[in-house]
Motif scaffolding. Sequence first.
Motif, PDB file in Angstrom:
ATOM      1  N   TRP A 195       0.828  -1.208   0.000  1.00  0.00           N
ATOM      2  CA  TRP A 195       0.000   0.000   0.000  1.00  0.00           C
ATOM      3  C   TRP A 195       0.862   1.257   0.000  1.00  0.00           C
ATOM      4  CZ3 TRP A 195      -5.323   0.582  -0.303  1.00  0.00           C
ATOM      5  CH2 TRP A 195      -6.046  -0.613  -0.331  1.00  0.00           C
ATOM      6  N   ASP A 196       2.034   1.175   0.545  1.00  0.00           N
ATOM      7  CA  ASP A 196       2.941   2.335   0.591  1.00  0.00           C
ATOM      8  C   ASP A 196       4.038   2.122  -0.436  1.00  0.00           C
ATOM      9  OD1 ASP A 196       4.563   4.476   1.130  1.00  0.00           O
ATOM     10  OD2 ASP A 196       4.840   4.029   3.261  1.00  0.00           O
ATOM     11  N   LEU A 197       3.979   2.843  -1.532  1.00  0.00           N
ATOM     12  CA  LEU A 197       4.965   2.726  -2.604  1.00  0.00           C
ATOM     13  C   LEU A 197       5.883   3.939  -2.676  1.00  0.00           C
ATOM     14  CD1 LEU A 197       2.783   1.150  -5.462  1.00  0.00           C
ATOM     15  CD2 LEU A 197       4.502   0.015  -4.045  1.00  0.00           C
ATOM     16  N   ARG A 198       5.948   4.700  -1.596  1.00  0.00           N
ATOM     17  CA  ARG A 198       6.849   5.847  -1.606  1.00  0.00           C
ATOM     18  C   ARG A 198       8.287   5.380  -1.820  1.00  0.00           C
ATOM     19  NH1 ARG A 198       5.030   8.580   3.954  1.00  0.00           N
ATOM     20  NH2 ARG A 198       4.903   6.339   4.431  1.00  0.00           N
ATOM     21  N   GLY A 199       8.984   6.095  -2.689  1.00  0.00           N
ATOM     22  CA  GLY A 199      10.351   5.729  -3.018  1.00  0.00           C
ATOM     23  C   GLY A 199      10.463   4.647  -4.072  1.00  0.00           C
ATOM     24  N   LYS A 200       9.329   4.155  -4.604  1.00  0.00           N
ATOM     25  CA  LYS A 200       9.334   3.068  -5.565  1.00  0.00           C
ATOM     26  C   LYS A 200       8.991   3.564  -6.972  1.00  0.00           C
ATOM     27  CE  LYS A 200       9.945  -0.004  -2.283  1.00  0.00           C
ATOM     28  NZ  LYS A 200      11.239  -0.738  -2.136  1.00  0.00           N
ATOM     29  N   THR A 201       9.473   2.800  -7.950  1.00  0.00           N
ATOM     30  CA  THR A 201       9.115   3.059  -9.346  1.00  0.00           C
ATOM     31  C   THR A 201       8.265   1.906  -9.857  1.00  0.00           C
ATOM     32  OG1 THR A 201      11.159   2.008 -10.110  1.00  0.00           O
ATOM     33  CG2 THR A 201      11.188   4.402  -9.801  1.00  0.00           C
ATOM     34  N   VAL A 202       7.331   2.219 -10.747  1.00  0.00           N
ATOM     35  CA  VAL A 202       6.377   1.225 -11.246  1.00  0.00           C
ATOM     36  C   VAL A 202       6.316   1.306 -12.761  1.00  0.00           C
ATOM     37  CG1 VAL A 202       3.982   0.439 -11.210  1.00  0.00           C
ATOM     38  CG2 VAL A 202       4.997   1.411  -9.128  1.00  0.00           C
ATOM     39  N   LEU A 203       6.299   0.160 -13.406  1.00  0.00           N
ATOM     40  CA  LEU A 203       6.065   0.073 -14.846  1.00  0.00           C
ATOM     41  C   LEU A 203       4.756  -0.674 -15.065  1.00  0.00           C
ATOM     42  CD1 LEU A 203       6.957   0.448 -17.795  1.00  0.00           C
ATOM     43  CD2 LEU A 203       8.145  -1.760 -17.617  1.00  0.00           C
ATOM     44  N   ASP A 204       3.813  -0.032 -15.751  1.00  0.00           N
ATOM     45  CA  ASP A 204       2.509  -0.621 -16.066  1.00  0.00           C
ATOM     46  C   ASP A 204       2.540  -1.035 -17.530  1.00  0.00           C
ATOM     47  OD1 ASP A 204      -0.128  -1.350 -16.268  1.00  0.00           O
ATOM     48  OD2 ASP A 204      -0.960   0.595 -15.696  1.00  0.00           O
ATOM     49  N   VAL A 205       2.681  -2.338 -17.777  1.00  0.00           N
ATOM     50  CA  VAL A 205       2.836  -2.865 -19.131  1.00  0.00           C
ATOM     51  C   VAL A 205       1.451  -3.148 -19.714  1.00  0.00           C
ATOM     52  CG1 VAL A 205       3.833  -4.704 -20.528  1.00  0.00           C
ATOM     53  CG2 VAL A 205       5.028  -3.909 -18.476  1.00  0.00           C
ATOM     54  N   GLY A 206       1.156  -2.508 -20.847  1.00  0.00           N
ATOM     55  CA  GLY A 206      -0.187  -2.615 -21.410  1.00  0.00           C
ATOM     56  C   GLY A 206      -1.158  -1.845 -20.544  1.00  0.00           C
ATOM     57  N   CYS A 207      -0.862  -0.577 -20.326  1.00  0.00           N
ATOM     58  CA  CYS A 207      -1.577   0.232 -19.318  1.00  0.00           C
ATOM     59  C   CYS A 207      -3.012   0.541 -19.681  1.00  0.00           C
ATOM     60  CB  CYS A 207      -0.814   1.521 -19.059  1.00  0.00           C
ATOM     61  SG  CYS A 207      -0.696   2.631 -20.488  1.00  0.00           S
ATOM     62  N   ASN A 208      -3.387   0.365 -20.969  1.00  0.00           N
ATOM     63  CA  ASN A 208      -4.754   0.660 -21.390  1.00  0.00           C
ATOM     64  C   ASN A 208      -5.116   2.098 -21.002  1.00  0.00           C
ATOM     65  OD1 ASN A 208      -7.913   0.272 -21.461  1.00  0.00           O
ATOM     66  ND2 ASN A 208      -7.058  -1.530 -22.464  1.00  0.00           N
ATOM     67  N   ALA A 209      -6.261   2.318 -20.366  1.00  0.00           N
ATOM     68  CA  ALA A 209      -6.692   3.678 -20.037  1.00  0.00           C
ATOM     69  C   ALA A 209      -6.138   4.189 -18.716  1.00  0.00           C
ATOM     70  CB  ALA A 209      -8.219   3.759 -20.022  1.00  0.00           C
ATOM     71  N   GLY A 210      -5.252   3.412 -18.076  1.00  0.00           N
ATOM     72  CA  GLY A 210      -4.508   3.951 -16.946  1.00  0.00           C
ATOM     73  C   GLY A 210      -5.036   3.676 -15.557  1.00  0.00           C
ATOM     74  N   PHE A 211      -6.034   2.801 -15.410  1.00  0.00           N
ATOM     75  CA  PHE A 211      -6.595   2.553 -14.079  1.00  0.00           C
ATOM     76  C   PHE A 211      -5.519   2.157 -13.078  1.00  0.00           C
ATOM     77  CE2 PHE A 211      -8.120  -0.338 -10.818  1.00  0.00           C
ATOM     78  CZ  PHE A 211      -9.214   0.320 -10.294  1.00  0.00           C
ATOM     79  N   PHE A 212      -4.690   1.178 -13.437  1.00  0.00           N
ATOM     80  CA  PHE A 212      -3.700   0.669 -12.486  1.00  0.00           C
ATOM     81  C   PHE A 212      -2.567   1.669 -12.265  1.00  0.00           C
ATOM     82  CE2 PHE A 212      -5.763  -3.042 -14.393  1.00  0.00           C
ATOM     83  CZ  PHE A 212      -6.249  -3.660 -13.251  1.00  0.00           C
ATOM     84  N   SER A 213      -2.208   2.406 -13.293  1.00  0.00           N
ATOM     85  CA  SER A 213      -1.191   3.449 -13.129  1.00  0.00           C
ATOM     86  C   SER A 213      -1.647   4.498 -12.119  1.00  0.00           C
ATOM     87  CB  SER A 213      -0.900   4.114 -14.480  1.00  0.00           C
ATOM     88  OG  SER A 213      -0.295   3.224 -15.389  1.00  0.00           O
ATOM     89  N   ILE A 214      -2.901   4.885 -12.222  1.00  0.00           N
ATOM     90  CA  ILE A 214      -3.452   5.872 -11.283  1.00  0.00           C
ATOM     91  C   ILE A 214      -3.452   5.313  -9.866  1.00  0.00           C
ATOM     92  CG2 ILE A 214      -5.559   7.126 -10.649  1.00  0.00           C
ATOM     93  CD1 ILE A 214      -6.152   7.320 -13.687  1.00  0.00           C
ATOM     94  N   GLU A 215      -3.824   4.046  -9.712  1.00  0.00           N
ATOM     95  CA  GLU A 215      -3.824   3.434  -8.383  1.00  0.00           C
ATOM     96  C   GLU A 215      -2.423   3.406  -7.783  1.00  0.00           C
ATOM     97  OE1 GLU A 215      -6.400   2.467  -6.471  1.00  0.00           O
ATOM     98  OE2 GLU A 215      -7.686   3.337  -8.030  1.00  0.00           O
ATOM     99  N   MET A 216      -1.419   3.163  -8.593  1.00  0.00           N
ATOM    100  CA  MET A 216      -0.043   3.143  -8.097  1.00  0.00           C
ATOM    101  C   MET A 216       0.400   4.531  -7.631  1.00  0.00           C
ATOM    102  SD  MET A 216       0.824  -0.026  -8.239  1.00  0.00           S
ATOM    103  CE  MET A 216      -0.909  -0.254  -7.765  1.00  0.00           C
ATOM    104  N   LYS A 217      -0.020   5.571  -8.326  1.00  0.00           N
ATOM    105  CA  LYS A 217       0.297   6.937  -7.879  1.00  0.00           C
ATOM    106  C   LYS A 217      -0.438   7.266  -6.594  1.00  0.00           C
ATOM    107  CE  LYS A 217       2.494   9.681  -9.329  1.00  0.00           C
ATOM    108  NZ  LYS A 217       3.932  10.008  -9.095  1.00  0.00           N
TER     109      LYS A 217
END
Length: 255
Positions: free
Chosen positions: A55-77
């Motif tokens: 739940w705490d991804l501070r300091g982390k980098t994320v790659l969303d492969v096949g991000c589509n409309a961005g739902f999971f990317s937004i959740e990671m932010k």
Amino acid sequence: MRGVQLDRRVIEERVRALGDWFHNLDLGGVRTAPDHFLGDYPRDFWRCIENTIPWDLRGKTVLDVGCNAGFFSIEMKRRGADRVVGIDSDERYLAQARLATEVAGVDVELRPLSVYDVAQLQENFDVLLCTAGLYHLRHPLLALDLLREHVTGDLLLVQTLLRGNLDPPREWAEDYPFEETAVFDDPRWPKMHFVEQEYAHDWTNWWIPNRACAMAMLRSAGFTVMQNPMPQVFLCRASERPTEAGAVYPARGAR
């Protein structure tokens, strides 16, 4: 996080202009795919697996492969990730993701790349999301090899359509004599189903594994499956490849 305050009518117009949406997002009160055949996808799906990712991804980098409309990317932010990169080979999906991240008020770097292009990123990420599924890839094992070699820093979350036997995998011998054939008829043996034309009216559904096959491919590419919270979801950690590379293999990345 506060997004851009756009008039609802403006959002509705921009959503319509971007065509059909696969991610049902709530953009300022506007649902992008309210009649989705999977229901409230991907929100309902995410609720089932959200605890597999920290739940705490501070300091982390994320790659969303096949991000589509961005739902999971937004959740990671929303979980505080320092940097999120979303890649997709479909420019329409990237345009949808640009609108979604604008309305959500999150900074996601969106790039027009396929999974086969990940070496161009030239960096490893702490968390990889691959929710587009192995079934949309013509060369799924190559894709996993590329992810492991070029961009995986630690965790990989994979979701894929499964067909065939869904029982938990059993243990198999490391080797069998040439005369052995019965194991291939066992429904629990790792199997990949090839779709020559279309499945579910979609010509991009190429290879659909059973549960055992999905896990075996991940192990073969150098991932340890740590959690399997749903039959089609695998949380993995980067590990060593169990065998040497075959005759055909992607260029080795810098370690």
